[in-house]
Scaffold this motif. Structure first.
Motif, PDB file in Angstrom:
ATOM      1  N   ALA A  45      -1.838  82.578   5.742  1.00 52.81           N
ATOM      2  CA  ALA A  45      -0.908  81.483   6.050  1.00 52.81           C
ATOM      3  C   ALA A  45      -1.667  80.289   6.619  1.00 52.81           C
ATOM      4  N   GLN A  46      -2.609  80.560   7.513  1.00 54.19           N
ATOM      5  CA  GLN A  46      -3.394  79.487   8.120  1.00 54.19           C
ATOM      6  C   GLN A  46      -4.291  78.810   7.093  1.00 54.19           C
ATOM      7  N   HIS A  47      -4.870  79.607   6.198  1.00 53.23           N
ATOM      8  CA  HIS A  47      -5.761  79.064   5.169  1.00 53.23           C
ATOM      9  C   HIS A  47      -4.994  78.157   4.213  1.00 53.23           C
ATOM     10  N   ILE A  48      -3.804  78.593   3.789  1.00 56.06           N
ATOM     11  CA  ILE A  48      -2.997  77.768   2.887  1.00 56.06           C
ATOM     12  C   ILE A  48      -2.679  76.425   3.544  1.00 56.06           C
ATOM     13  N   ALA A  49      -2.239  76.477   4.801  1.00 58.20           N
ATOM     14  CA  ALA A  49      -1.894  75.243   5.500  1.00 58.20           C
ATOM     15  C   ALA A  49      -3.094  74.304   5.581  1.00 58.20           C
ATOM     16  N   VAL A  50      -4.261  74.857   5.901  1.00 64.68           N
ATOM     17  CA  VAL A  50      -5.469  74.027   6.004  1.00 64.68           C
ATOM     18  C   VAL A  50      -5.809  73.402   4.661  1.00 64.68           C
ATOM     19  N   GLU A  51      -5.690  74.177   3.568  1.00 66.30           N
ATOM     20  CA  GLU A  51      -6.006  73.645   2.245  1.00 66.30           C
ATOM     21  C   GLU A  51      -5.181  72.399   1.933  1.00 66.30           C
ATOM     22  N   PHE A  52      -3.898  72.447   2.253  1.00 68.03           N
ATOM     23  CA  PHE A  52      -3.021  71.341   1.884  1.00 68.03           C
ATOM     24  C   PHE A  52      -3.089  70.174   2.870  1.00 68.03           C
ATOM     25  N   VAL A  53      -3.336  70.470   4.139  1.00 67.16           N
ATOM     26  CA  VAL A  53      -3.375  69.397   5.150  1.00 67.16           C
ATOM     27  C   VAL A  53      -4.719  68.679   5.151  1.00 67.16           C
ATOM     28  N   HIS A  54      -5.803  69.405   4.898  1.00 65.55           N
ATOM     29  CA  HIS A  54      -7.143  68.828   4.963  1.00 65.55           C
ATOM     30  C   HIS A  54      -7.856  68.983   3.626  1.00 65.55           C
ATOM     31  N   PRO A  55      -7.495  68.168   2.639  1.00 62.66           N
ATOM     32  CA  PRO A  55      -8.145  68.298   1.325  1.00 62.66           C
ATOM     33  C   PRO A  55      -9.634  67.979   1.412  1.00 62.66           C
ATOM     34  N   VAL A  56     -10.436  68.776   0.710  1.00 55.02           N
ATOM     35  CA  VAL A  56     -11.887  68.596   0.770  1.00 55.02           C
ATOM     36  C   VAL A  56     -12.390  67.615  -0.285  1.00 55.02           C
ATOM     37  N   VAL A  57     -11.521  67.195  -1.196  1.00 54.76           N
ATOM     38  CA  VAL A  57     -11.915  66.269  -2.242  1.00 54.76           C
ATOM     39  C   VAL A  57     -11.559  64.855  -1.819  1.00 54.76           C
ATOM     40  N   VAL A  58     -12.526  63.964  -1.848  1.00 51.71           N
ATOM     41  CA  VAL A  58     -12.307  62.574  -1.446  1.00 51.71           C
ATOM     42  C   VAL A  58     -11.230  61.944  -2.320  1.00 51.71           C
ATOM     43  N   GLY A  59     -10.293  61.276  -1.681  1.00 52.01           N
ATOM     44  CA  GLY A  59      -9.233  60.588  -2.402  1.00 52.01           C
ATOM     45  C   GLY A  59      -7.972  61.392  -2.598  1.00 52.01           C
ATOM     46  N   LEU A  63      -1.246  66.814   2.606  1.00 53.72           N
ATOM     47  CA  LEU A  63       0.138  67.213   2.391  1.00 53.72           C
ATOM     48  C   LEU A  63       0.632  68.029   3.572  1.00 53.72           C
ATOM     49  N   PRO A  64       1.864  67.815   4.013  1.00 57.99           N
ATOM     50  CA  PRO A  64       2.368  68.493   5.208  1.00 57.99           C
ATOM     51  C   PRO A  64       2.591  69.985   4.979  1.00 57.99           C
ATOM     52  N   ALA A  65       1.816  70.795   5.677  1.00 57.35           N
ATOM     53  CA  ALA A  65       1.929  72.252   5.578  1.00 57.35           C
ATOM     54  C   ALA A  65       1.662  72.839   6.948  1.00 57.35           C
ATOM     55  N   VAL A  66       2.450  73.847   7.320  1.00 56.58           N
ATOM     56  CA  VAL A  66       2.349  74.453   8.648  1.00 56.58           C
ATOM     57  C   VAL A  66       2.361  75.969   8.500  1.00 56.58           C
ATOM     58  N   ALA A  67       1.445  76.649   9.209  1.00 53.68           N
ATOM     59  CA  ALA A  67       1.425  78.105   9.231  1.00 53.68           C
ATOM     60  C   ALA A  67       2.303  78.609  10.366  1.00 53.68           C
ATOM     61  N   LEU A  68       3.179  79.554  10.054  1.00 54.91           N
ATOM     62  CA  LEU A  68       4.003  80.215  11.061  1.00 54.91           C
ATOM     63  C   LEU A  68       3.457  81.624  11.263  1.00 54.91           C
ATOM     64  N   THR A  69       3.100  81.959  12.492  1.00 56.42           N
ATOM     65  CA  THR A  69       2.528  83.275  12.782  1.00 56.42           C
ATOM     66  C   THR A  69       3.184  83.855  14.026  1.00 56.42           C
ATOM     67  N   GLY A  70       2.902  85.126  14.286  1.00 63.05           N
ATOM     68  CA  GLY A  70       3.453  85.761  15.471  1.00 63.05           C
ATOM     69  C   GLY A  70       4.740  86.499  15.186  1.00 63.05           C
ATOM     70  N   PRO A  71       5.431  86.936  16.236  1.00 60.17           N
ATOM     71  CA  PRO A  71       6.667  87.716  16.065  1.00 60.17           C
ATOM     72  C   PRO A  71       7.836  86.856  15.593  1.00 60.17           C
TER      73      PRO A  71
END
Length: 238
Positions: A45-59, A63-71
């Protein structure tokens, strides 16, 4: 639109990825947030959110993505989502939290994407099912799931390069009786019940007050079908 296909990836899965990516791009263009859950493997869940929020390709756009974790992932997802959002889950088909979220997606007005492997969820369990048939329970700890959502991210950005794809085709009523417009059996989730035979429910259109006299005892969290301002049946969790 060209779809990159991983060596050995089934054509059906590649097509499912393309459809899910187009849907994601359209929803993001409409202002959606993507909520990511993975009860047994929260790093996904955290990895997916990071992929969309912090794109590694310039330009490429963030995109707004949030990981929900815990109980209480069901409660967290219920409180976080709004109509038009997207929920993406990584889990086995029998994960109780993901099953509960997916069953409520229509009532919440959110689009659902389910990534997993092994035995498949029931038909219609999610709007988009991205599934590997390999039953190995450890598959989720390998790079196969990571590849899946990396491709999902890449294809979503491919869709952004074609603005004409970003507007979903509106539904057109061509029949004498339209099930959607006639309000036949809309799914809803009970938020609160009153002592006067009414309840407040959540639907894809927002909160509504409905009559419950035909449904018997209801409790917050119950899934129901409503028609013309009345609960016509209670949906089973199973």
């Amino acid at each position: 639109m060209t779809t990159p296909v991983h060596t050995g990836m089934a054509a059906e899965l590649a097509m499912d990825l393309a459809h899910a990516s187009l849907s994601l791009a359209q929803h993001f263009s409409d202002g959606a947030t993507m909520w990511c859950i993975a009860p047994a493997f929260s790093p996904h869940a955290q990895h997916i959110a990071v992929e969309f929020v912090h794109p590694v390709v310039v330009g490429k756009r963030a995109l707004p993505a949030v990981a929900l974790t815990g109980p209480d992932l069901v409660g967290q997802t219920r409180m976080s989502t709004r109509a038009g959002d997207v929920v993406i889950a990584c889990s086995a088909a029998d994960d109780p939290d993901v099953l509960a979220v997916m069953r409520r997606a229509d009532a919440w007005g959110v689009t659902s994407i389910w990534i997993g492997n092994g035995e498949r969820p029931p038909i219609g369990a999610a709007d988009h099912v991205l599934w590997l048939d390999d039953p190995d329970p450890m598959l989720a700890t390998t790079g196969e799931f990571v590849l899946m959502y990396h491709l999902l991210w890449e294809l979503t950005h491919v869709c952004f390069e074609h603005p004409g794809l970003l507007t979903a085709t509106p539904a057109v009523c061509t029949e004498d009786v339209c099930i959607t417009c006639s309000d036949e059996g809309r799914p809803a989730e009970v938020l609160a019940t009153g002592s006067d035979g009414t309840a407040c429910v959540r639907t894809a259109q927002g909160k509504e007050d409905v009559v419950t006299v035909l449904a018997g005892a209801l409790f917050p969290g119950d899934l129901v079908l409503i028609h013309a301002g009345m609960v016509i049946s209670k949906l089973k969790e199973g």
